[in-house]
Design an enzyme around this catalytic site. Structure first.
Site, PDB file in Angstrom:
ATOM      1  N   GLU A  73      35.877  42.163  37.376  1.00 24.35           N
ATOM      2  CA  GLU A  73      36.860  42.237  36.292  1.00 24.35           C
ATOM      3  C   GLU A  73      37.137  43.700  35.967  1.00 24.35           C
ATOM      4  OE1 GLU A  73      38.548  39.817  35.400  1.00 24.35           O
ATOM      5  OE2 GLU A  73      37.385  38.001  35.607  1.00 24.35           O
ATOM      6  N   TRP A  91      50.788  34.739  27.474  1.00 21.01           N
ATOM      7  CA  TRP A  91      52.007  35.075  28.205  1.00 21.01           C
ATOM      8  C   TRP A  91      52.062  34.204  29.462  1.00 21.01           C
ATOM      9  CZ3 TRP A  91      51.372  36.676  33.226  1.00 21.01           C
ATOM     10  CH2 TRP A  91      50.125  37.209  33.586  1.00 21.01           C
ATOM     11  N   ASP A 148      44.413  41.381  30.484  1.00 20.19           N
ATOM     12  CA  ASP A 148      43.639  40.146  30.705  1.00 20.19           C
ATOM     13  C   ASP A 148      42.291  40.470  31.342  1.00 20.19           C
ATOM     14  OD1 ASP A 148      45.531  38.389  29.768  1.00 20.19           O
ATOM     15  OD2 ASP A 148      45.879  37.367  31.685  1.00 20.19           O
ATOM     16  N   GLU A 149      42.340  41.316  32.363  1.00 19.52           N
ATOM     17  CA  GLU A 149      41.100  41.645  33.095  1.00 19.52           C
ATOM     18  C   GLU A 149      40.096  42.291  32.143  1.00 19.52           C
ATOM     19  OE1 GLU A 149      41.264  40.168  35.701  1.00 19.52           O
ATOM     20  OE2 GLU A 149      42.939  40.661  37.019  1.00 19.52           O
ATOM     21  N   HIS A 185      38.478  39.688  30.047  1.00 16.16           N
ATOM     22  CA  HIS A 185      37.487  38.961  30.849  1.00 16.16           C
ATOM     23  C   HIS A 185      36.240  39.814  31.078  1.00 16.16           C
ATOM     24  CE1 HIS A 185      40.979  36.448  32.746  1.00 16.16           C
ATOM     25  NE2 HIS A 185      40.674  36.047  31.531  1.00 16.16           N
ATOM     26  N   HIS A 227      48.146  35.636  37.201  1.00 19.85           N
ATOM     27  CA  HIS A 227      48.250  36.982  37.781  1.00 19.85           C
ATOM     28  C   HIS A 227      48.903  36.945  39.157  1.00 19.85           C
ATOM     29  CE1 HIS A 227      44.517  38.203  35.158  1.00 19.85           C
ATOM     30  NE2 HIS A 227      45.551  37.795  34.445  1.00 19.85           N
ATOM     31  N   GLU A 273      44.481  38.338  44.105  1.00 22.09           N
ATOM     32  CA  GLU A 273      44.608  37.407  42.983  1.00 22.09           C
ATOM     33  C   GLU A 273      44.891  35.985  43.473  1.00 22.09           C
ATOM     34  OE1 GLU A 273      44.130  37.888  39.782  1.00 22.09           O
ATOM     35  OE2 GLU A 273      44.130  40.068  39.593  1.00 22.09           O
ATOM     36  N   THR A 302      39.323  45.140  38.752  1.00 18.51           N
ATOM     37  CA  THR A 302      40.736  44.737  38.691  1.00 18.51           C
ATOM     38  C   THR A 302      41.409  45.337  37.456  1.00 18.51           C
ATOM     39  OG1 THR A 302      39.986  42.630  37.741  1.00 18.51           O
ATOM     40  CG2 THR A 302      40.638  42.607  40.049  1.00 18.51           C
ATOM     41  N   GLU A 350      43.630  33.440  35.022  1.00 16.44           N
ATOM     42  CA  GLU A 350      43.759  34.259  36.229  1.00 16.44           C
ATOM     43  C   GLU A 350      44.923  33.809  37.108  1.00 16.44           C
ATOM     44  OE1 GLU A 350      42.272  36.872  37.615  1.00 16.44           O
ATOM     45  OE2 GLU A 350      40.870  37.289  35.998  1.00 16.44           O
TER      46      GLU A 350
END
Ligand SMILES: [Fe+2]
Ligand SMILES: [Fe+2]
Length: 344
Positions: free
Chosen positions: A186, A52, A218-219, A222, A136, A95, A189, A133
């Protein structure tokens, strides 16, 4: 005459900073793990073409409906409370200090990017992780800008101060410490973006909920990768890994934006954290319930350690509850939202 650059002075600057604490013989371990990392860690990156991008969630400037979309965005955002905005701005600023995090990761012995284009899987991961990242901060920043609810100049100043100030995670160029720290971050967040997603939905901004939820996903991905690395290290070098774990916990996992400053508030990070805690976005309780929970460890030593750690975090949580409910309510003005007052 030279201009005076005034950064927030921090006691961290006066501390003796340990560097390169990993015994050089251990470099071999990370070298020998390269094939493993190739097969097990890089798979947690998404190909850019499938990722995305912030634009997927934002009004499209080339569309005829651009201005209407902005109006809708602002309409939706009207119901969002000021406390929420403070937390989201703080999260966005955290971020946006990504250059600092990438810099620190590229100082870790055995896994650093020696050239900027290193083909070691550790370096490939760190560069691609940064690329992921980076979206974000971009997305949150643009959304907050369009909302019209935030003093953008103040938040931009805060980002510049924060990047200039750096951070002190006490990783000592030691990849054991570095990976443990990053796995925790990670996790942290993931929890905080998940909470801002939930709260955005509760306040009627579904788009914002979607944005925060997407970032949280995403976090999570990760976190899975960094946790896998720690598990592997526990498997092949349990002694060093347990020591690193204990050391990192003793240092209490300093939050990445602990040196934030907006040019006015000397306790900006503490105040932002207070609001986040009170608003239920990130609390010591989350920390207690998480983090180590995902790490599977071999050996009694590691298990003992984690049990004691859980007790310690619980005590920390209880203390924070006493501090929170034991004192009378206070308010604070944040420059990020035009000096409006919010409860701490
Ligand atoms: Fe992030
Ligand atoms: Fe992250």
């Amino acid at each position: 005459m030279m201009g005076v650059i005034k950064f927030k002075s921090h006691r961290e600057n006066n501390l003796v900073q340990l560097t390169h604490s990993m015994p050089p013989a251990k470099l071999e371990i990370f070298k020998s793990l390269e094939t493993w990392a190739d097969n097990n860690i890089l798979v947690h990156l998404n190909p850019v073409e499938k990722c995305w991008q912030p634009q997927d969630f934002l009004p499209d400037p080339k569309s005829d409906g651009f201005y209407d979309e902005i109006k809708e965005l602002r309409e939706r955002c009207k119901e969002i409370p000021d406390e929420y905005l403070v937390v989201l701005v703080g999260d966005m600023i955290t971020e946006e200090a990504l250059p600092t995090y990438q810099t620190i990761l590229t100082t870790l012995d055995g896994v650093k990017d020696e050239t900027g284009v290193s083909s070691s899987p550790w370096a490939v991961w760190t560069r691609a992780w940064s690329g992921e990242e980076n979206r974000h901060g971009d997305l949150l920043n643009k959304y907050l800008y369009l909302s019209g609810r935030v003093d953008m100049k103040q938040t931009e100043k805060t980002i510049q101060y924060l990047i200039g100030n750096g951070m002190n995670p006490q990783m000592e160029n030691n990849p054991y410490l570095g990976f443990i720290y990053t796995a925790f971050q990670e996790r942290a967040t993931f929890i905080s973006h998940g909470n801002t997603a939930r709260l955005a939905k509760a306040h009627g901004d579904i788009k914002l909920a979607q944005i925060c939820g997407t970032i949280a996903a995403d976090e999570k991905r990760h976190e899975i990768a960094y946790t896998k690395i720690i598990e592997k290290l526990f498997e092949i070098d349990p002694d060093e890994t347990v020591l690193a774990f204990a050391d990192m916990m003793k240092k209490k996992i300093t939050m990445p934006s602990h040196m934030m400053f907006d040019g006015q508030d000397d306790n900006l990070f503490e105040n932002y954290s207070e609001v986040a805690q009170r608003f239920g976005v990130y609390t010591a309780k989350d920390c207690r319930d998480s983090g180590v929970a995902g790490v599977k460890m071999e050996g009694r030593k590691a298990q003992d350690y984690v049990c004691n750690l859980a007790k310690r975090i619980r005590r920390l949580y209880e203390r924070s509850q006493i501090l929170r409910y034991g004192k009378k309510a206070e308010t604070h003005r944040f420059s990020w939202i035009f000096n409006k007052e919010v409860q701490l």
